[in-house]
Design a protein around this motif. Sequence first.
Motif, PDB file in Angstrom:
ATOM      1  N   UNK A 154     -15.077  38.348  38.379  1.00  0.00           N
ATOM      2  CA  UNK A 154     -16.505  38.060  38.487  1.00  0.00           C
ATOM      3  C   UNK A 154     -16.635  36.647  39.032  1.00  0.00           C
ATOM      4  N   UNK A 155     -17.224  36.542  40.218  1.00  0.00           N
ATOM      5  CA  UNK A 155     -17.268  35.274  40.929  1.00  0.00           C
ATOM      6  C   UNK A 155     -18.570  34.534  40.660  1.00  0.00           C
ATOM      7  N   UNK A 156     -18.481  33.216  40.684  1.00  0.00           N
ATOM      8  CA  UNK A 156     -19.681  32.376  40.779  1.00  0.00           C
ATOM      9  C   UNK A 156     -20.011  32.350  42.274  1.00  0.00           C
ATOM     10  N   UNK A 157     -20.830  33.286  42.701  1.00  0.00           N
ATOM     11  CA  UNK A 157     -21.012  33.498  44.136  1.00  0.00           C
ATOM     12  C   UNK A 157     -21.587  32.283  44.868  1.00  0.00           C
ATOM     13  N   UNK A 158     -22.588  31.604  44.341  1.00  0.00           N
ATOM     14  CA  UNK A 158     -23.054  30.402  45.041  1.00  0.00           C
ATOM     15  C   UNK A 158     -21.949  29.355  45.205  1.00  0.00           C
ATOM     16  N   UNK A 159     -21.120  29.199  44.162  1.00  0.00           N
ATOM     17  CA  UNK A 159     -20.030  28.225  44.240  1.00  0.00           C
ATOM     18  C   UNK A 159     -19.007  28.627  45.295  1.00  0.00           C
ATOM     19  N   UNK A 205      -9.344  27.332  43.529  1.00  0.00           N
ATOM     20  CA  UNK A 205      -9.414  26.232  42.565  1.00  0.00           C
ATOM     21  C   UNK A 205     -10.304  26.596  41.380  1.00  0.00           C
ATOM     22  N   UNK A 206     -10.339  25.755  40.345  1.00  0.00           N
ATOM     23  CA  UNK A 206     -11.242  25.991  39.214  1.00  0.00           C
ATOM     24  C   UNK A 206     -12.699  25.992  39.675  1.00  0.00           C
ATOM     25  N   UNK A 207     -13.512  26.727  38.909  1.00  0.00           N
ATOM     26  CA  UNK A 207     -14.944  26.696  39.151  1.00  0.00           C
ATOM     27  C   UNK A 207     -15.482  27.810  40.012  1.00  0.00           C
ATOM     28  N   UNK A 208     -14.617  28.720  40.479  1.00  0.00           N
ATOM     29  CA  UNK A 208     -15.081  29.811  41.336  1.00  0.00           C
ATOM     30  C   UNK A 208     -15.120  31.152  40.612  1.00  0.00           C
ATOM     31  N   UNK A 209     -14.243  31.343  39.640  1.00  0.00           N
ATOM     32  CA  UNK A 209     -14.186  32.599  38.892  1.00  0.00           C
ATOM     33  C   UNK A 209     -14.846  32.408  37.537  1.00  0.00           C
ATOM     34  N   UNK A 211     -15.095  35.144  35.238  1.00  0.00           N
ATOM     35  CA  UNK A 211     -14.303  35.978  34.333  1.00  0.00           C
ATOM     36  C   UNK A 211     -13.314  36.782  35.187  1.00  0.00           C
ATOM     37  N   UNK A 212     -12.186  37.191  34.572  1.00  0.00           N
ATOM     38  CA  UNK A 212     -11.712  36.966  33.217  1.00  0.00           C
ATOM     39  C   UNK A 212     -11.460  35.488  32.907  1.00  0.00           C
ATOM     40  N   UNK A 213     -11.504  35.170  31.647  1.00  0.00           N
ATOM     41  CA  UNK A 213     -11.404  33.792  31.173  1.00  0.00           C
ATOM     42  C   UNK A 213     -10.151  33.096  31.689  1.00  0.00           C
ATOM     43  N   UNK A 214      -9.027  33.823  31.725  1.00  0.00           N
ATOM     44  CA  UNK A 214      -7.760  33.182  32.103  1.00  0.00           C
ATOM     45  C   UNK A 214      -7.744  32.673  33.545  1.00  0.00           C
ATOM     46  N   UNK A 215      -8.707  33.117  34.372  1.00  0.00           N
ATOM     47  CA  UNK A 215      -8.724  32.676  35.758  1.00  0.00           C
ATOM     48  C   UNK A 215      -9.861  31.709  36.060  1.00  0.00           C
TER      49      UNK A 215
END
Length: 345
Positions: A154-159, A205-209, A211-215
Motif C-alpha cells: 500500500x503506497x503513499x501515492x502522493x509521496x 527509500x523510507x516514506x513511500x510504503x 503497509x506492510x509495516x516491515x517495508x
Amino acid sequence: MPDVIRRRPYCSQPPRRLPVLPPDMPMARQHAIVVGRAKWVNGTPLRYAFLADTRDHAQEEVVREAFDEWKDLGIGLDFWEVQDPGEAQVRIGFRPGRSWSCVGRELLAVPADRPTMNFGWDLRTEYGRTTALHEIGHTLGLPHEHQNPDAGLIWDEPAVHRFLAGPPNFWEPADVRRNVLSPLEPAEAEGGRWDPDSIMGFEFPPGLVIAPEEYRAGIEPPGTISKVDAERILFWYPPCLQEWLPRLEEFESRPLSLAPGEQYDAELLPEQSRTYRIGMFGAADVVLVLFEDVDGELRRIGADDDSGEDRNAVIEAELRAGCRYVVRARMYHAWQNGTTAVMYW
C-alpha cells in the motif's frame, strides 16, 4: 533519506500490449496465456547486437557479463552476440535518459531498425551491473516484481509521485503509475509469492510504503539475481534440453501430453524440397516455433501462437531436402480433456 538512494534512476518500461481475452475465460487459462505469452520457447538462441549510433565499448562489456550471469544459471537459452543489428532479436542502445527493455517475445513486434533495450546511464558502477541484469530479465520475459499483486504493498501515492517526479527520473504521473503504483493483473503475476530480493524489483527509500509495516522503512533488494528469480527462470528455461531429438516423420501424428509450461521438441528431415505445414491438433493453447539448423546454429524461420483463440497453431514454410529443422511446441493450457498432437505434412 540517504542521498545515494534519492539519486537512484529506475527502469522505465514502455506501455505493454496485453492480450484481449474473453471476460468469461477461466482464470487458469487466462493466467497460463498471459504469463507464458512473453516467454521464449526453451532452446531459442537469442542474438543480441549493439546499435552503431550509440556504441560504448566499456559499457558493452558490462552487458556481456550480465548475459553470462543469466546463462550461468544453467538456463536452456543461448545468447549470441552479432555485429549486424539486422541479424539480432535484441538490439541494444546507450542513449542517455531512460533504461528499459521490451518484455520477452514482445520485442519481435519492434521494427528491425529500432532498439529493443536501452541503457540511459553509465553501467560502470555496482548499480549499473544491477541495471544490466534487470533489463535482461525483462528480455527473458520477467515483469517488475514490486508490482506483483501478492506483495500487498500500500503506497503513499502522493509521496511516490513527488519522489519520482524529481531527479534523476523526472517521471510523469503516467510513468509512475505504469512502473510502480499499478499492480500487475492477477493473470500476469509469475507466482504465488512476492520476492522482495528480486533483481526485477526496485529499491525504495523510507516514506513511500504505508503497509506492510516491515517495508515502511524502505525496500532494499541486494541488486543480484535472487534464489526465486533463478527458480522462476529455470522453470521456463530448464537446462535439460535433449541433445538427441526424436524425429517427427512426415504425416505422422505425434500425440503429446504436456502440462502448462512444458515443451515438446523434435527434428524434421524432409525428403523433398517443397512447401510443408507443421501444425497442432487438440483443444489447447500452444506456441509453435520452427527453426532451421544452419551449420549447427538454429535460426528461427516461423512461428504461430494460437493462445486464446478457437483454432490450432500452424506454420507453413518452404523446407529443403537434406536440411535439418527443429520444431518446438510449448503448452500454455489444455482447455478440454483429451490428447493434443503435432504433425507435419
